[in-house]
Design a protein around this motif. Structure first.
Motif, PDB file in Angstrom:
ATOM      1  N   TRP A 103     -16.034  15.372   9.185  1.00 61.13           N
ATOM      2  CA  TRP A 103     -14.568  15.262   9.262  1.00 61.13           C
ATOM      3  C   TRP A 103     -14.204  13.795   9.454  1.00 61.13           C
ATOM      4  O   TRP A 103     -14.621  13.163  10.429  1.00 61.13           O
ATOM      5  CB  TRP A 103     -14.038  16.069  10.440  1.00 61.13           C
ATOM      6  N   THR A 104     -13.445  13.250   8.498  1.00 61.06           N
ATOM      7  CA  THR A 104     -13.051  11.831   8.508  1.00 61.06           C
ATOM      8  C   THR A 104     -11.796  11.676   9.363  1.00 61.06           C
ATOM      9  O   THR A 104     -10.693  11.493   8.859  1.00 61.06           O
ATOM     10  CB  THR A 104     -12.761  11.374   7.066  1.00 61.06           C
ATOM     11  N   LEU A 105     -11.957  11.733  10.649  1.00 61.80           N
ATOM     12  CA  LEU A 105     -10.790  11.783  11.541  1.00 61.80           C
ATOM     13  C   LEU A 105     -10.016  10.468  11.568  1.00 61.80           C
ATOM     14  O   LEU A 105     -10.573   9.425  11.941  1.00 61.80           O
ATOM     15  CB  LEU A 105     -11.244  12.104  12.973  1.00 61.80           C
ATOM     16  N   PRO A 106      -8.733  10.493  11.207  1.00 63.36           N
ATOM     17  CA  PRO A 106      -7.922   9.279  11.388  1.00 63.36           C
ATOM     18  C   PRO A 106      -7.625   9.077  12.876  1.00 63.36           C
ATOM     19  O   PRO A 106      -6.949   9.905  13.493  1.00 63.36           O
ATOM     20  CB  PRO A 106      -6.627   9.572  10.617  1.00 63.36           C
TER      21      PRO A 106
ATOM     22  N   GLY B  86       5.669  12.530  12.077  1.00 63.30           N
ATOM     23  CA  GLY B  86       6.898  12.282  11.338  1.00 63.30           C
ATOM     24  C   GLY B  86       6.700  11.572  10.011  1.00 63.30           C
ATOM     25  O   GLY B  86       7.624  11.501   9.211  1.00 63.30           O
ATOM     26  N   THR B  87       5.497  11.047   9.758  1.00 55.72           N
ATOM     27  CA  THR B  87       5.240  10.423   8.454  1.00 55.72           C
ATOM     28  C   THR B  87       4.765  11.503   7.480  1.00 55.72           C
ATOM     29  O   THR B  87       4.277  12.565   7.900  1.00 55.72           O
ATOM     30  CB  THR B  87       4.141   9.349   8.551  1.00 55.72           C
ATOM     31  N   PRO B  88       4.900  11.270   6.172  1.00 53.01           N
ATOM     32  CA  PRO B  88       4.492  12.305   5.207  1.00 53.01           C
ATOM     33  C   PRO B  88       3.052  12.771   5.409  1.00 53.01           C
ATOM     34  O   PRO B  88       2.791  13.969   5.557  1.00 53.01           O
ATOM     35  CB  PRO B  88       4.690  11.610   3.853  1.00 53.01           C
ATOM     36  N   MET B  89       2.095  11.848   5.431  1.00 51.09           N
ATOM     37  CA  MET B  89       0.709  12.253   5.601  1.00 51.09           C
ATOM     38  C   MET B  89       0.458  12.758   7.017  1.00 51.09           C
ATOM     39  O   MET B  89      -0.332  13.690   7.226  1.00 51.09           O
ATOM     40  CB  MET B  89      -0.224  11.079   5.280  1.00 51.09           C
ATOM     41  N   GLY B  90       1.125  12.166   7.987  1.00 45.89           N
ATOM     42  CA  GLY B  90       0.977  12.631   9.370  1.00 45.89           C
ATOM     43  C   GLY B  90       1.371  14.092   9.507  1.00 45.89           C
ATOM     44  O   GLY B  90       0.719  14.864  10.233  1.00 45.89           O
ATOM     45  N   GLU B  91       2.419  14.489   8.812  1.00 45.62           N
ATOM     46  CA  GLU B  91       2.840  15.895   8.882  1.00 45.62           C
ATOM     47  C   GLU B  91       1.876  16.804   8.112  1.00 45.62           C
ATOM     48  O   GLU B  91       1.601  17.916   8.545  1.00 45.62           O
ATOM     49  CB  GLU B  91       4.269  16.045   8.362  1.00 45.62           C
TER      50      GLU B  91
ATOM     51  N   TYR C  40       0.845  -1.198   0.000  1.00 42.50           N
ATOM     52  CA  TYR C  40       0.000   0.000   0.000  1.00 42.50           C
ATOM     53  C   TYR C  40       0.877   1.243   0.000  1.00 42.50           C
ATOM     54  O   TYR C  40       2.066   1.169   0.285  1.00 42.50           O
ATOM     55  CB  TYR C  40      -0.976  -0.011   1.185  1.00 42.50           C
ATOM     56  N   ILE C  41       0.262   2.365  -0.326  1.00 42.86           N
ATOM     57  CA  ILE C  41       0.999   3.629  -0.394  1.00 42.86           C
ATOM     58  C   ILE C  41       1.040   4.228   0.998  1.00 42.86           C
ATOM     59  O   ILE C  41       0.086   4.872   1.457  1.00 42.86           O
ATOM     60  CB  ILE C  41       0.320   4.606  -1.379  1.00 42.86           C
ATOM     61  N   ALA C  42       2.137   4.021   1.694  1.00 39.20           N
ATOM     62  CA  ALA C  42       2.254   4.481   3.081  1.00 39.20           C
ATOM     63  C   ALA C  42       2.176   6.002   3.161  1.00 39.20           C
ATOM     64  O   ALA C  42       1.586   6.555   4.097  1.00 39.20           O
ATOM     65  CB  ALA C  42       3.558   3.975   3.688  1.00 39.20           C
ATOM     66  N   ALA C  43       2.740   6.691   2.196  1.00 41.13           N
ATOM     67  CA  ALA C  43       2.820   8.156   2.272  1.00 41.13           C
ATOM     68  C   ALA C  43       1.448   8.821   2.235  1.00 41.13           C
ATOM     69  O   ALA C  43       1.304   9.973   2.641  1.00 41.13           O
ATOM     70  CB  ALA C  43       3.683   8.696   1.136  1.00 41.13           C
ATOM     71  N   LEU C  44       0.433   8.113   1.765  1.00 47.51           N
ATOM     72  CA  LEU C  44      -0.913   8.706   1.711  1.00 47.51           C
ATOM     73  C   LEU C  44      -1.847   8.158   2.780  1.00 47.51           C
ATOM     74  O   LEU C  44      -2.971   8.653   2.913  1.00 47.51           O
ATOM     75  CB  LEU C  44      -1.541   8.465   0.332  1.00 47.51           C
ATOM     76  N   THR C  45      -1.427   7.161   3.503  1.00 49.54           N
ATOM     77  CA  THR C  45      -2.358   6.504   4.424  1.00 49.54           C
ATOM     78  C   THR C  45      -1.933   6.609   5.890  1.00 49.54           C
ATOM     79  O   THR C  45      -2.772   6.815   6.757  1.00 49.54           O
ATOM     80  CB  THR C  45      -2.488   5.010   4.073  1.00 49.54           C
ATOM     81  N   GLU C  46      -0.648   6.476   6.167  1.00 46.78           N
ATOM     82  CA  GLU C  46      -0.189   6.477   7.563  1.00 46.78           C
ATOM     83  C   GLU C  46      -0.154   7.895   8.126  1.00 46.78           C
ATOM     84  O   GLU C  46       0.267   8.827   7.440  1.00 46.78           O
ATOM     85  CB  GLU C  46       1.181   5.815   7.670  1.00 46.78           C
TER      86      GLU C  46
END
Lengths: 394, 394, 394
Positions: free
Chosen positions: A275-278, A27-32, A17-23
């Motif tokens: 709001w789709t809150l992760p 410190g992760t790309p999407m997290g930031e 899976y594409i980690a940069a768009l999901t995690e």
């Protein structure tokens, strides 16, 4: 053997899976990227004198309201010895840890260390990790990103301009998930679904009977495009009497679902935001705020009449199989869907645009730029969305 | 924005724990230190003709008592083909595996291989991994370390010198855990708590009402210091009538809690010892032995009168939140607390000394030296602790 | 201390297992060997118009039967967007995904993409990963390996030559597991047990009373040898009246248990075959097909009379400890047994030959060769096994 089998499972490449768009961890790309925006972390009524555990973007936090009425959001583990503040006591000035009694205010300042000489001469040197919160639209919003990048909390026109008799109500039951309040899958699976206009006549119209309305069961014509803060889907369907329904649905950063009522009780601009809150990489929930005329009633009165479905919570597994909805389709993609196995088609263009937009914004943040939609001007006017259901001459 | 937020959760460094002081597996620093001492693995009554599964320091073992009355402790998996001896049969001479009938004595010697020619001509070449055990104070102790380093099983003065009418009773319900028998967190979180004198008036006195006594609710004066086998806490509190209570609590290697009765039914030397047995890295339990006058009664008769608390097992989660105790505070630190997030203060000096002492001993063992408190002299006198509650003139 | 302890658990080396013989995922040594053969994935009655989840060799699949009566086995996740086809609808021509309605036939061909222009002009470019299946002996067999290596589905003489009144019945309750239908341990632990002739008098004769018959309780004489497709065990026991029972049990690649009825209701060739299907690395189940005279009756009528055991499902844990069987012995070896801890003896020769044979075949496949027992000739006669119980003059 006359012919060789082709396309068997033996040839499939290992799934990823594409980690940069999901995690979404820090410190992760999407997290930031996520941490450059405000997120709802509870209803206004959730912040009380009883500490409440909340989990947001993979972080365990405690929400409370001090004796002065101010909401506070702090890391769950006490900065002293790590005991959870879930067992803490809320007081006039803040929250007190049960273990050694350190008292923290809503901004994490340590006000008392009762076991230390003079109540803690060095107490100013410690700080309980905290996040700023603001209350709006019945929700509590938190900003969990770099302090120097903190934007103003956005206001939205659709929740500001009320018609006569309308007021704003908020909900935490994940309206739109198609199932329970906490979905055991990645947030992006739901977020993509908002722009997945074509699944409506199949999943909601054909598989399950009519989940929404007869008109919504029609196969629409759809166009997708970028917006200043996300992506929109514009769809048209024919209505009895030679009219055409034009429907615009949007997603906006960070996680907003701007979805006009699919039951189409009336036409007009969108009446609620979600709001789709992760919660973390493998769970999400939806907070909703909207204009209503009656407390606690988001969905149309005639729900039972408009659809042939029981409430999800009352369905058996057998009934869910006979009438699957968004929950079954999205949770059924797995905890984080394997993008490597997908085969997107022209009807998935909305999903594709969304991923491109997210990828662009992830990269912008990585380069030190501000992502779209953040605003630092407290005087900025409310944000206007195009979303709505409109009836026009065909 | 007028001012920049400081101290928010965004700035917190990734959380870590000190593995060398917490993890107990074979080959780890603390695991090797632990394995230089005897540990209780059950009550004397647990070793019977029915094999009993026990888990100690991360190892799965089976405890039994052969037909000659000798307790045995062997690895759970049979050395032949790996079947658990939990399904074995205990006989006069040892334990027999259910799968192929190999019979092992309490020291793991293979006495029979019934499927092999002549009952196993080469049976002396195999050995079921075993550990030496000894019975004392109603408990079964095991030594799981290097054979050449096996110390004598210590005796303790407080369990040897009995007053009239006293006898020794043993308990496996984890007295002192503040909750259930098996705690789902690292052993060190509990062990540190023993020297954490200052939490008593806060957690046990203030948060929960009076868990112990009115005197114990007072904020004490505390001094900590090293002892020949661990660390002690010396605390004083004022008592009605111009007297002062002097209370000494100790921890001793490997896992001993030497805690005078906090209900202070009477004054005098400590009347029981507890062993904070690490089941594995994320679970512990406490075995206790003490001088009593009545079977099965460790806590004071007037428990209901002395405190306002229900038994933990009978509390609802809501009641535990209203009246948290040691279990909530320690399990609430997480499975293994994150030491990187802590901020120790002067009142945590006992915790600090304990960690230093453990670190010193871990390093001593790593260098090939003997850790403190091990003794190889079978004629050594019983160990004397200072621990106790004493009433003195103020 | 007079003597030094020897053989204690402290000296045991870290435990490991042989991954190349146990793990079955795609791309692993054993996984690739397994994928050169057909495996049962369900009863014929399991393929219906309701999709059924099956897990085989670590892969999640969906089994169904289209409206034309053809069984289909496809990857569970839809190749479009990853939603599970468990929520799909079975139609005349195949299975349709609930999310966007893509329709796949039993060979994974995409027949419809209703949200795409013209029903999907490019639909031929996608393929739902699928596996070929065939129905035989009441079972559905799948081939999950490289297409160019697909062998013919074997037929077996013992299931082809029926005596008067006999027919073939199939079963999915894991006959021979000694317990439930899905065993929580590696398949090889069970498979080895088939050749472990000597455990019979111990586990089934001595530990549990008489699980089979008095004759089977005798310690047999056993010889093991390779066969063209596996390994066999030949055992002899004396029978009243000066006769001798000769019993041959076999295992054959990939997972066949060729076990004559141990209750020995009558003498003769083996009457059933079992497939020890690896569900994944840590679970297996057994499918069985056999010659019977009554539906659903594999075990002898006089089961209650012949043994003193309750059915496993009806036993308490206490009763299972008093009368352990194959389930307790094999699941009791752990999820995957640690081969490094074993001590094989002469009575384990069958296990040893089996591992050698498997190792040889794993290596053969790795070199690009065909493993034993695969056959590409559709005209090949049914396979004949030696297995059976026979009565001969002593």
């Amino acid at each position: 053997m006359a012919t060789l089998d082709t396309g068997t499972g033996y040839e499939v490449k290992p799934s990823t899976y594409i980690a940069a768009l999901t995690e979404v961890g820090r410190g992760t790309p999407m997290g930031e990227l996520m941490r450059r925006y405000w997120h709802p972390v509870g209803l206004v009524s959730h912040a009380t004198s009883t500490p409440r555990e909340v989990r947001v973007l993979g972080e365990d936090l405690v929400l409370f309201r001090d004796g002065q009425g101010r909401p506070g959001l702090v890391q769950a583990r006490c900065c002293h010895r790590g005991t959870t503040l879930y067992y803490g006591k809320v007081e006039e000035r803040g929250i007190r840890c049960c273990y050694h009694g350190w008292l923290f205010d809503i901004e994490g300042r340590c006000l008392e260390q009762p076991c230390e000489p003079d109540g803690g001469r060095l107490r100013d040197r410690v700080r309980q990790p905290w996040y700023p919160v603001q209350e709006l639209y019945g929700l509590i919003f938190a900003y969990m990103g770099p302090p120097e990048k903190r934007p103003v909390l956005p206001r939205y026109e659709c929740l500001e301009s009320l018609d006569d008799g309308e007021f704003i109500d908020a909900d935490d039951t994940s309206i739109g998930s198609g199932g329970g309040a906490i979905a055991p899958c990645n947030w992006l699976q739901h977020f993509e679904n908002v722009l997945d206009t074509y699944h409506v006549p199949i999943l909601h119209g054909n598989f399950s009977g009519t989940q929404f309305t007869e008109v919504m069961n029609q196969m629409p014509k759809v166009k997708w495009d970028y917006t200043p803060r996300g992506v929109k889907a514009f769809s048209t369907r024919m209505v009895a009497g030679g009219k055409r329904m034009e429907r615009t649905t949007e997603v906006a950063l960070p996680t907003l679902r701007v979805v006009p009522n699919p039951f189409v009780g009336g036409y007009g601009r969108v009446e609620s935001l979600g709001w789709t809150l992760p919660i973390d990489d493998t769970h999400y929930r939806i907070y909703t705020a909207g204009r209503v005329r009656e407390k606690g009633v988001f969905l149309p009165k005639g729900l039972g009449a408009a659809t042939n479905r029981k409430r999800w919570i009352d369905m058996t597994e057998q009934e869910r199989r006979e009438s699957p909805g968004d929950w079954e389709a999205q949770v059924g993609q797995g905890t984080i869907t394997f993008h490597s196995d997908e085969h997107l088609a022209t009807s998935d263009k909305g999903v594709l645009l969304l991923r491109r937009m997210l990828n662009t914004q992830v990269n912008a943040v990585a380069r030190g730029e501000d992502p779209i939609g953040v605003c630092f001007d407290p005087e900025a006017p409310p944000i206007v969305f195009e979303a709505g259901n409109f009836l026009v001459d065909a």
